[in-house]
Design a protein around this motif. Structure first.
Motif, short mmCIF file in Angstrom:
data_model
loop_
_atom_site.label_atom_id
_atom_site.label_comp_id
_atom_site.label_asym_id
_atom_site.label_seq_id
_atom_site.Cartn_x
_atom_site.Cartn_y
_atom_site.Cartn_z
N SER A 97 7.69 73.24 63.32
CA SER A 97 6.68 73.23 64.39
C SER A 97 6.82 71.99 65.26
N GLN A 98 6.32 72.12 66.50
CA GLN A 98 6.34 71.00 67.42
C GLN A 98 5.43 69.87 66.93
N THR A 99 4.35 70.24 66.24
CA THR A 99 3.43 69.24 65.68
C THR A 99 4.14 68.38 64.64
N ALA A 100 4.95 69.04 63.79
CA ALA A 100 5.70 68.30 62.77
C ALA A 100 6.68 67.33 63.42
N VAL A 101 7.31 67.77 64.50
CA VAL A 101 8.24 66.89 65.21
C VAL A 101 7.49 65.69 65.78
N SER A 102 6.32 65.92 66.37
CA SER A 102 5.53 64.83 66.95
C SER A 102 5.12 63.82 65.89
N PHE A 103 4.67 64.34 64.71
CA PHE A 103 4.29 63.44 63.62
C PHE A 103 5.48 62.61 63.16
N ALA A 104 6.64 63.24 63.05
CA ALA A 104 7.84 62.54 62.57
C ALA A 104 8.28 61.47 63.56
N ILE A 105 8.30 61.82 64.86
CA ILE A 105 8.73 60.88 65.90
C ILE A 105 7.84 59.64 65.93
N ASN A 106 6.53 59.85 65.75
CA ASN A 106 5.57 58.76 65.84
C ASN A 106 5.25 58.11 64.50
N ASP A 107 6.04 58.50 63.44
CA ASP A 107 5.86 57.92 62.10
C ASP A 107 4.42 58.08 61.60
N ARG A 108 3.83 59.22 61.86
CA ARG A 108 2.48 59.49 61.39
C ARG A 108 2.53 60.22 60.05
N PRO A 109 1.52 60.07 59.23
CA PRO A 109 1.50 60.78 57.95
C PRO A 109 1.34 62.29 58.18
N GLY A 110 1.74 63.04 57.17
CA GLY A 110 1.61 64.50 57.28
C GLY A 110 2.92 65.24 57.19
N VAL A 111 4.03 64.49 57.26
CA VAL A 111 5.36 65.09 57.09
C VAL A 111 6.14 64.23 56.11
N SER A 112 7.11 64.84 55.46
CA SER A 112 7.88 64.13 54.44
C SER A 112 8.89 63.17 55.06
N ALA A 113 9.36 62.25 54.25
CA ALA A 113 10.39 61.31 54.71
C ALA A 113 11.66 62.05 55.11
N GLU A 114 11.99 63.12 54.39
CA GLU A 114 13.18 63.91 54.72
C GLU A 114 13.04 64.56 56.08
N THR A 115 11.85 65.09 56.37
CA THR A 115 11.62 65.70 57.69
C THR A 115 11.73 64.66 58.80
N LYS A 116 11.16 63.49 58.56
CA LYS A 116 11.27 62.42 59.56
C LYS A 116 12.73 62.07 59.83
N ARG A 117 13.51 62.02 58.76
CA ARG A 117 14.94 61.68 58.93
C ARG A 117 15.64 62.75 59.75
N ARG A 118 15.40 64.03 59.42
CA ARG A 118 16.05 65.13 60.14
C ARG A 118 15.65 65.16 61.61
N VAL A 119 14.35 64.93 61.87
CA VAL A 119 13.86 64.95 63.24
C VAL A 119 14.49 63.83 64.07
N LYS A 120 14.55 62.62 63.50
CA LYS A 120 15.10 61.50 64.25
C LYS A 120 16.60 61.64 64.48
N GLU A 121 17.28 62.23 63.51
CA GLU A 121 18.71 62.48 63.70
C GLU A 121 18.93 63.52 64.79
N ALA A 122 18.11 64.56 64.80
CA ALA A 122 18.23 65.59 65.83
C ALA A 122 17.87 65.03 67.21
N ALA A 123 16.86 64.18 67.26
CA ALA A 123 16.46 63.57 68.52
C ALA A 123 17.60 62.74 69.10
N ALA A 124 18.26 61.97 68.24
CA ALA A 124 19.39 61.15 68.69
C ALA A 124 20.55 62.03 69.14
N ARG A 125 20.79 63.09 68.39
CA ARG A 125 21.91 63.97 68.70
C ARG A 125 21.70 64.71 70.02
N LEU A 126 20.48 65.13 70.28
CA LEU A 126 20.18 65.89 71.50
C LEU A 126 19.92 64.99 72.70
#
Length: 369
Positions: A29-58
């Motif tokens: 979800s877009q909400t999960a991406v937003s939480f991960a990008i802004n280092d907010r609680p509610g998503v796992s560390a693994e999700t945060k890692r995947r989101v930030k890697e995808a953000a850098a790649r794209l």
């Protein structure tokens, strides 16, 4: 109707990668991406890692206006020192200090809002304006004064701040300071070892905290070592004032044999005035009695070091401190405050080193005169 991707086009017409693009790429979800990008609680560390890697790649980059609305952050640090126009343009220390601040802020995505002021009241008005418009996340203070109203003002405004200097006697803001009293002791030990017992100190502003500390250290040293005489004058950082006071003291019945200046600008201007005065005396004495310049000049020390001290003739002994490193450490302290970390009220670092050059290289052969 435009698509979400079209709606996020940048001003130059290129397509800006959105959070929805990252969400679609990862199937979350877009909400999960937003939480991960802004280092907010509610998503796992693994999700945060995947989101930030995808953000850098794209090639995703944040839109700060939207980020500020969503997180109450401006990603901007304010710096509004109240100094004279001449002081801001001539003083190399401040330029290197700001470069160090940038070096710490930039990797964290912060920018520096530089707003030089002419007076203290103007500086305080700027802080009130920034607070009312939520313009900055924090502020860097310099030049603590006696009964300084700025730390309490910032506390009352709810603006987080750190102080370069101090410490703040009321502990409203944490600080990082250079040990100016010890530095004055180092300078005086050097001059005393060369035989100087009549020493003058030409300071800047008597209201500045560090000037008061240096004056107190100077007086304590003079009393402890029973110096013959000391002179303390304040110049408001005006080079012409420093040069005039220097010549007045040199023409007194028992002139100082050594001069300490607050900045390299004051020292260089005074050295120039000494040289002109010295040349005039040589002309009056006649060639047969003339002493080769710069023999006979008093010792000179500057509390600031720069290329000016190296280029002057004679080159000027100075207290060297890494202004860039100082700025970087002050900015890091503010970043800790913004992150909610506990920091101590005052830390003291960077005791400057004395760089001995030609202006104090020789013992004082005529100090008893």
């Amino acid at each position: 109707m435009r698509s979400a991707r079209e709606a996020s086009s940048s001003s130059d017409g290129t397509q800006r990668v959105s959070l929805k693009d990252i969400a679609d790429e990862l199937g979350i979800s877009q909400t999960a991406v937003s939480f991960a990008i802004n280092d907010r609680p509610g998503v796992s560390a693994e999700t945060k890692r995947r989101v930030k890697e995808a953000a850098a790649r794209l090639g995703w980059t944040p839109v700060y206006a939207a980020q500020a609305l969503g997180s109450s952050k401006t990603m901007t640090i304010g710096f509004a020192p109240a100094r004279s126009t001449q002081g801001l343009t001539d003083e190399s220390f401040m330029l290197h200090f700001m470069a160090g601040v940038h070096a710490s802020l930039s990797p964290k995505g912060y920018g520096l809002l530089y707003r030089p002021c002419r007076f203290l009241n103007e500086e305080m008005s700027v802080y009130k304006d920034w607070a009312s418009r939520k313009r900055v996340d924090g502020v860097i203070l310099v030049d603590l004064r006696a009964d300084d109203p700025r730390p309490e003002l910032l506390k009352n405004l709810g603006v987080r701040a750190v102080l370069a200097g101090g410490p703040d006697p009321n502990n409203y803001v944490p600080s990082l300071s250079i040990d100016d009293s010890r530095t004055m002791g180092t300078v005086l030990e050097h001059l005393s070892s060369l035989g100087h017992r009549r020493i003058a100190y030409l300071s800047g502003d008597p209201n500045l905290d560090y000037s008061q500390g240096r004056v107190a250290a100077f007086r304590a040293f003079a009393k402890r070592r029973k110096l013959e005489s000391i002179n303390i004058e304040f110049t408001d950082f005006v080079a012409e004032q420093a040069a005039m006071l220097t010549l007045e003291m040199l023409h007194s019945p028992k002139p100082p044999t050594a001069f300490i200046y607050e900045t390299e600008i004051l020292a260089a201007a005074s050295l120039h005035a000494m040289a002109e005065d010295y040349s005039a005396r040589q002309m009056e004495a006649g060639e047969g009695h003339a002493e080769v310049y710069p023999n006979g000049l008093p010792a000179i020390v500057s509390f600031e070091d720069s290329f000016i001290c190296e280029a002057a003739y004679p080159s000027i002994t100075s207290a060297h401190r890494d202004a860039s490193e100082y700025g970087a450490k002050v900015a890091k302290l503010l970043l800790k405050v913004l992150a909610g970390e506990q920091v101590s009220g005052n830390r003291r670092i960077l005791t400057p080193k004395l760089v001995v050059r030609d202006s104090t290289a020789k013992p004082c052969n005529s100090c008893g005169i």
